[in-house]
Design an enzyme around this catalytic site. Sequence first.
Site, PDB file in Angstrom:
ATOM      1  N   ASN A   1      -4.595  -9.834  -1.674  1.00  0.00           N
ATOM      2  CA  ASN A   1      -4.846  -8.818  -2.700  1.00  0.00           C
ATOM      3  C   ASN A   1      -3.677  -8.811  -3.688  1.00  0.00           C
ATOM      4  O   ASN A   1      -2.530  -8.579  -3.296  1.00  0.00           O
ATOM      5  CB  ASN A   1      -4.999  -7.463  -1.995  1.00  0.00           C
TER       6      ASN A   1
ATOM      7  N   ASP B   1      -3.368  -6.868  -6.445  1.00  0.00           N
ATOM      8  CA  ASP B   1      -3.315  -5.651  -7.264  1.00  0.00           C
ATOM      9  C   ASP B   1      -1.892  -5.286  -7.683  1.00  0.00           C
ATOM     10  O   ASP B   1      -1.647  -4.870  -8.820  1.00  0.00           O
ATOM     11  CB  ASP B   1      -3.852  -4.449  -6.471  1.00  0.00           C
ATOM     12  N   HIS B   2      -0.963  -5.423  -6.741  1.00  0.00           N
ATOM     13  CA  HIS B   2       0.368  -4.880  -7.025  1.00  0.00           C
ATOM     14  C   HIS B   2       1.231  -5.792  -7.878  1.00  0.00           C
ATOM     15  O   HIS B   2       2.297  -5.384  -8.337  1.00  0.00           O
ATOM     16  CB  HIS B   2       1.037  -4.415  -5.729  1.00  0.00           C
TER      17      HIS B   2
ATOM     18  N   THR C   1     -11.762  11.650   6.997  1.00  0.00           N
ATOM     19  CA  THR C   1     -10.382  12.079   7.244  1.00  0.00           C
ATOM     20  C   THR C   1      -9.445  10.881   7.413  1.00  0.00           C
ATOM     21  O   THR C   1      -8.299  10.933   7.010  1.00  0.00           O
ATOM     22  CB  THR C   1     -10.306  12.977   8.494  1.00  0.00           C
TER      23      THR C   1
ATOM     24  N   HIS D   1      -5.663  -3.274   5.440  1.00  0.00           N
ATOM     25  CA  HIS D   1      -4.875  -2.125   4.951  1.00  0.00           C
ATOM     26  C   HIS D   1      -3.625  -1.922   5.811  1.00  0.00           C
ATOM     27  O   HIS D   1      -3.726  -1.722   7.012  1.00  0.00           O
ATOM     28  CB  HIS D   1      -5.654  -0.807   4.908  1.00  0.00           C
ATOM     29  N   GLY D   2      -2.498  -2.032   5.159  1.00  0.00           N
ATOM     30  CA  GLY D   2      -1.222  -1.756   5.824  1.00  0.00           C
ATOM     31  C   GLY D   2      -0.757  -2.850   6.768  1.00  0.00           C
ATOM     32  O   GLY D   2       0.155  -2.627   7.567  1.00  0.00           O
TER      33      GLY D   2
ATOM     34  N   ARG E   1      -5.325   1.645 -12.894  1.00  0.00           N
ATOM     35  CA  ARG E   1      -3.868   1.783 -12.739  1.00  0.00           C
ATOM     36  C   ARG E   1      -3.171   0.451 -12.455  1.00  0.00           C
ATOM     37  O   ARG E   1      -1.996   0.322 -12.682  1.00  0.00           O
ATOM     38  CB  ARG E   1      -3.511   2.815 -11.679  1.00  0.00           C
TER      39      ARG E   1
ATOM     40  N   GLU F   1     -13.052  -5.279  -5.006  1.00  0.00           N
ATOM     41  CA  GLU F   1     -13.090  -3.929  -4.439  1.00  0.00           C
ATOM     42  C   GLU F   1     -13.440  -2.949  -5.542  1.00  0.00           C
ATOM     43  O   GLU F   1     -12.868  -3.018  -6.635  1.00  0.00           O
ATOM     44  CB  GLU F   1     -11.734  -3.546  -3.859  1.00  0.00           C
TER      45      GLU F   1
ATOM     46  N   ARG G   1      -9.721  -0.198 -10.231  1.00  0.00           N
ATOM     47  CA  ARG G   1      -9.853   1.245 -10.014  1.00  0.00           C
ATOM     48  C   ARG G   1     -10.425   1.904 -11.258  1.00  0.00           C
ATOM     49  O   ARG G   1     -10.252   1.428 -12.375  1.00  0.00           O
ATOM     50  CB  ARG G   1      -8.492   1.857  -9.682  1.00  0.00           C
TER      51      ARG G   1
ATOM     52  N   HIS H   1      -8.850  -4.933  -6.872  1.00  0.00           N
ATOM     53  CA  HIS H   1      -9.507  -3.624  -6.919  1.00  0.00           C
ATOM     54  C   HIS H   1      -9.399  -3.097  -8.343  1.00  0.00           C
ATOM     55  O   HIS H   1      -8.308  -2.793  -8.810  1.00  0.00           O
ATOM     56  CB  HIS H   1      -8.801  -2.686  -5.934  1.00  0.00           C
TER      57      HIS H   1
ATOM     58  N   GLU I   1     -15.584  -3.965   6.459  1.00  0.00           N
ATOM     59  CA  GLU I   1     -14.144  -4.181   6.559  1.00  0.00           C
ATOM     60  C   GLU I   1     -13.558  -2.965   7.259  1.00  0.00           C
ATOM     61  O   GLU I   1     -13.652  -1.844   6.756  1.00  0.00           O
ATOM     62  CB  GLU I   1     -13.514  -4.371   5.173  1.00  0.00           C
TER      63      GLU I   1
HETATM   64  N1  PXP Z   1      -8.712  -3.813   2.110  1.00  0.00           N
HETATM   65  C1  PXP Z   1      -9.108  -2.806   1.297  1.00  0.00           C
HETATM   66  C2  PXP Z   1     -10.555  -2.457   1.275  1.00  0.00           C
HETATM   67  C3  PXP Z   1      -8.197  -2.131   0.477  1.00  0.00           C
HETATM   68  O1  PXP Z   1      -8.616  -1.151  -0.334  1.00  0.00           O
HETATM   69  C4  PXP Z   1      -6.845  -2.531   0.506  1.00  0.00           C
HETATM   70  C5  PXP Z   1      -5.867  -1.848  -0.371  1.00  0.00           C
HETATM   71  O2  PXP Z   1      -6.138  -2.100  -1.699  1.00  0.00           O
HETATM   72  C6  PXP Z   1      -6.486  -3.600   1.336  1.00  0.00           C
HETATM   73  C7  PXP Z   1      -7.431  -4.205   2.147  1.00  0.00           C
HETATM   74  C8  PXP Z   1      -5.099  -4.125   1.375  1.00  0.00           C
HETATM   75  O3  PXP Z   1      -4.212  -3.151   1.831  1.00  0.00           O
HETATM   76  P1  PXP Z   1      -2.662  -3.422   1.712  1.00  0.00           P
HETATM   77  O4  PXP Z   1      -2.344  -3.504   0.256  1.00  0.00           O
HETATM   78  O5  PXP Z   1      -2.061  -2.251   2.392  1.00  0.00           O
HETATM   79  O6  PXP Z   1      -2.385  -4.730   2.415  1.00  0.00           O
END
Ligand code: PXP
Length: 239
Positions: free
Chosen positions: A9, A11-12, A103, A188-189, A51, A72, A47, A45, A153
Amino acid sequence: MTPQRLGVNVDHVATLRNARGEHYPDPLIAAQTAIAAGADGITIHLREDRRHIRDADVMRIRAMIDKPLNFEMAATEEMVAIALKTRPNACCLVPEKRTEVTTEGGLDVAGHRMALAPMVKRLRDAGIRVSMFVDPDWNQLEASAEIGATIVELHTGAYAQGKPDELIRLQQAAGLTESLGLECHAGHGLNYDNVTPIAAIPEVMELNIGHFLIAQAIFDGLPAAVRRMKALMHAARGE
Ligand code: PXP
């Protein structure tokens, strides 16, 4: 075990670019760099608030990479229209508004079946694989299958935060996907320290990892970060 794919990913990279209003670093170059280092796909993603990734990034990345693009998106008409125009390989529906979030943070598919089902159908009819980003919860898996999703996912955020029993929940949820006809992904994470038990879950066909890899690229470079993550995934699966 079936080989597991790594979706990177980017995005950042766009977050960093946008912080100064510059044209660099370019998420397209990051995507191409990650692929050259062994990434099996790219995730972005778009958004609603734009952003990080912007509309022009989606078009450029779609046109210029030679691996699958996982798009995404929030479950909105605007995003469905962009997806139908862009034709990514997969769309992953994610929550962006509080009302769409359970939650734990996944999309509440079970609570929004009626609204989501027609969107899933339109995307699938266009030849796009459709994924639901859900918590490891039976109701969410069953609802995802019922509305015709191709993939779930599993949200690994609570696991990454060290929540007790979360690994077991993820393992159990992954174990249910096959009987529901769903392909299983996770993300994620995830980072070098916590990826191994998730990569070792046999049903998990793809991991999507972003923030950690882009952060680690500051110190090691993106190719090295991608290669190390893939090596950890291979090792976890005994390859
Ligand atoms: N999967 C999905 C569906 C996400 O929304 C994200 C975060 O954008 C990720 C994976 C990747 O998460 P991370 O950036 O924490 O690795």
